[in-house]
Design a protein around this motif. Structure first.
Motif, PDB file in Angstrom:
ATOM      1  N   ALA A  42       0.827  -1.206   0.000  1.00  0.00           N
ATOM      2  CA  ALA A  42       0.000   0.000   0.000  1.00  0.00           C
ATOM      3  C   ALA A  42       0.861   1.256   0.000  1.00  0.00           C
ATOM      4  O   ALA A  42       0.572   2.227  -0.709  1.00  0.00           O
ATOM      5  CB  ALA A  42      -0.939  -0.013   1.207  1.00  0.00           C
ATOM      6  N   LEU A  43       1.925   1.264   0.785  1.00  0.00           N
ATOM      7  CA  LEU A  43       2.817   2.426   0.826  1.00  0.00           C
ATOM      8  C   LEU A  43       3.586   2.570  -0.483  1.00  0.00           C
ATOM      9  O   LEU A  43       3.821   3.688  -0.953  1.00  0.00           O
ATOM     10  CB  LEU A  43       3.786   2.299   2.003  1.00  0.00           C
ATOM     11  CG  LEU A  43       3.162   2.455   3.388  1.00  0.00           C
ATOM     12  CD1 LEU A  43       4.178   2.094   4.474  1.00  0.00           C
ATOM     13  CD2 LEU A  43       2.651   3.875   3.603  1.00  0.00           C
ATOM     14  N   ASP A  44       3.960   1.441  -1.059  1.00  0.00           N
ATOM     15  CA  ASP A  44       4.689   1.488  -2.326  1.00  0.00           C
ATOM     16  C   ASP A  44       3.854   2.155  -3.419  1.00  0.00           C
ATOM     17  O   ASP A  44       4.377   2.918  -4.241  1.00  0.00           O
ATOM     18  CB  ASP A  44       5.084   0.067  -2.741  1.00  0.00           C
ATOM     19  CG  ASP A  44       6.095   0.057  -3.876  1.00  0.00           C
ATOM     20  OD1 ASP A  44       7.140   0.711  -3.741  1.00  0.00           O
ATOM     21  OD2 ASP A  44       5.821  -0.594  -4.901  1.00  0.00           O
ATOM     22  N   ARG A  45       2.544   1.894  -3.406  1.00  0.00           N
ATOM     23  CA  ARG A  45       1.654   2.521  -4.390  1.00  0.00           C
ATOM     24  C   ARG A  45       1.555   4.027  -4.169  1.00  0.00           C
ATOM     25  O   ARG A  45       1.190   4.768  -5.084  1.00  0.00           O
ATOM     26  CB  ARG A  45       0.266   1.885  -4.315  1.00  0.00           C
ATOM     27  CG  ARG A  45       0.203   0.455  -4.835  1.00  0.00           C
ATOM     28  CD  ARG A  45      -1.213  -0.016  -5.010  1.00  0.00           C
ATOM     29  NE  ARG A  45      -1.922  -0.155  -3.737  1.00  0.00           N
ATOM     30  CZ  ARG A  45      -1.943  -1.258  -2.996  1.00  0.00           C
ATOM     31  NH1 ARG A  45      -1.272  -2.336  -3.399  1.00  0.00           N
ATOM     32  NH2 ARG A  45      -2.609  -1.305  -1.873  1.00  0.00           N
ATOM     33  N   GLN A  46       1.902   4.471  -2.969  1.00  0.00           N
ATOM     34  CA  GLN A  46       1.864   5.903  -2.663  1.00  0.00           C
ATOM     35  C   GLN A  46       3.264   6.518  -2.689  1.00  0.00           C
ATOM     36  O   GLN A  46       3.508   7.577  -2.121  1.00  0.00           O
ATOM     37  CB  GLN A  46       1.223   6.105  -1.281  1.00  0.00           C
ATOM     38  CG  GLN A  46      -0.216   5.613  -1.220  1.00  0.00           C
ATOM     39  CD  GLN A  46      -0.772   5.578   0.190  1.00  0.00           C
ATOM     40  OE1 GLN A  46      -0.460   6.446   1.009  1.00  0.00           O
ATOM     41  NE2 GLN A  46      -1.594   4.597   0.490  1.00  0.00           N
TER      42      GLN A  46
END
Length: 286
Positions: free
Chosen positions: A157-161
């Motif tokens: 999820a953080l990687d997508r952000q």
């Protein structure tokens, strides 16, 4: 030892008295090198394993302090994994929320906690101006497969952000067995995210390791920036005459070896860092 030589601070406030200080051991230096290598080569996760009471938690504290100096724009967190009879999603995310400083980590549903965790990390990354966040999970052998999956979800999820999360799983030797079991079960997505690198953590194993620690007392100054090393603070006249604690590293190691053999303890001698700290502090003249 008398107090004829005036000290720059009240002796009762010295870090050796309060216990509020950290010194590097060879194993801590190896941990810092592992962390910096993961950052340099964008390796998202590593596991650090060793016997209990060997100094792993102190090592995390030391490395985080050093990271704050060397990489002030990076955010780092220290999660203390708890023993739980039930491995539920809510307590897992509450524990991580507590680590990132959320004011109400136990409030809300599991989904709300997950969303709030991502929000807190995004906020920290925005404040620091960096898209890099480090998470140290202490006693992480307490995690089960579901918790590793939830942690991997946080990574994704953080990687997508556009936020890069580096996770360091720190715990006992069971961690290595967990990695093997996940590989055998085909859970390569967990291993590839959280367990790429490995480091066996250890205590003080020889006179050279003792010398590394004692050199820290000779070199570390307090107040910071002064000429008052820890050694000089306690024995200023000897220090000014050229004495250094590191000169007695062999003698100290021999004393530990003698005690080890006298007690007929099994295995080779390996000393936790806290033992070195205590032995030096107990000889305080104040």
């Amino acid at each position: 030892m008398s107090l004829e030589v005036p000290r720059p601070i009240d002796p009762s406030l010295h870090p050796l008295v309060t216990g509020n200080y950290r010194l590097a051991t060879p194993a801590i230096e190896a941990l810092y090198e592992l962390v910096t290598r993961c950052l340099r080569y964008r390796i998202p996760g590593a596991l650090i394993y060793g016997p209990p009471r060997i100094g792993k938690t102190r090592a995390i504290e030391y490395v985080r302090l050093l990271l704050a100096r060397q990489h002030p724009r990076m955010s780092s967190y220290h999660a203390q994994c708890e023993h739980k009879p039930r491995h539920a999603e809510g307590p897992f995310f509450a524990n991580l929320l507590e680590a990132v400083g959320d004011h109400a980590p136990h409030a809300g549903t599991s989904a709300a906690k997950r969303s709030r965790l991502l929000l807190r990390i995004r906020e920290a990354a925005a404040r620091s101006g960096s898209g890099t966040v480090l998470l140290f999970c202490d006693e992480s052998q307490r995690y089960n497969e579901n918790e590793y999956e939830w942690l991997r979800d946080v990574h994704d999820a953080l990687d997508r952000q556009q936020i890069k999360l580096f996770t360091f799983l720190v715990g006992q030797q069971e961690l290595l067995a967990q990695k093997t079991a996940l590989q055998v079960a085909g859970k390569t997505q967990i291993v590839a995210r959280l367990m790429v690198e490995e480091l066996a953590f250890y205590g003080i194993r020889n006179a050279e390791d003792v010398a590394t620690c004692l050199n820290g007392y000779d070199q570390t100054a307090y107040p910071e920036g002064s000429h008052w090393s820890f050694t000089r603070f306690y024995i200023p006249q000897a220090f000014d005459a050229g004495y250094r604690l590191v000169a007695d590293s062999g003698t100290l190691w021999q004393a530990f070896e003698a005690a080890h053999h006298k007690a007929s303890l099994p295995g080779s001698l390996e000393i936790p860092m806290i033992r070195i700290v205590k032995d030096v502090s107990d000889k305080s003249p104040f």
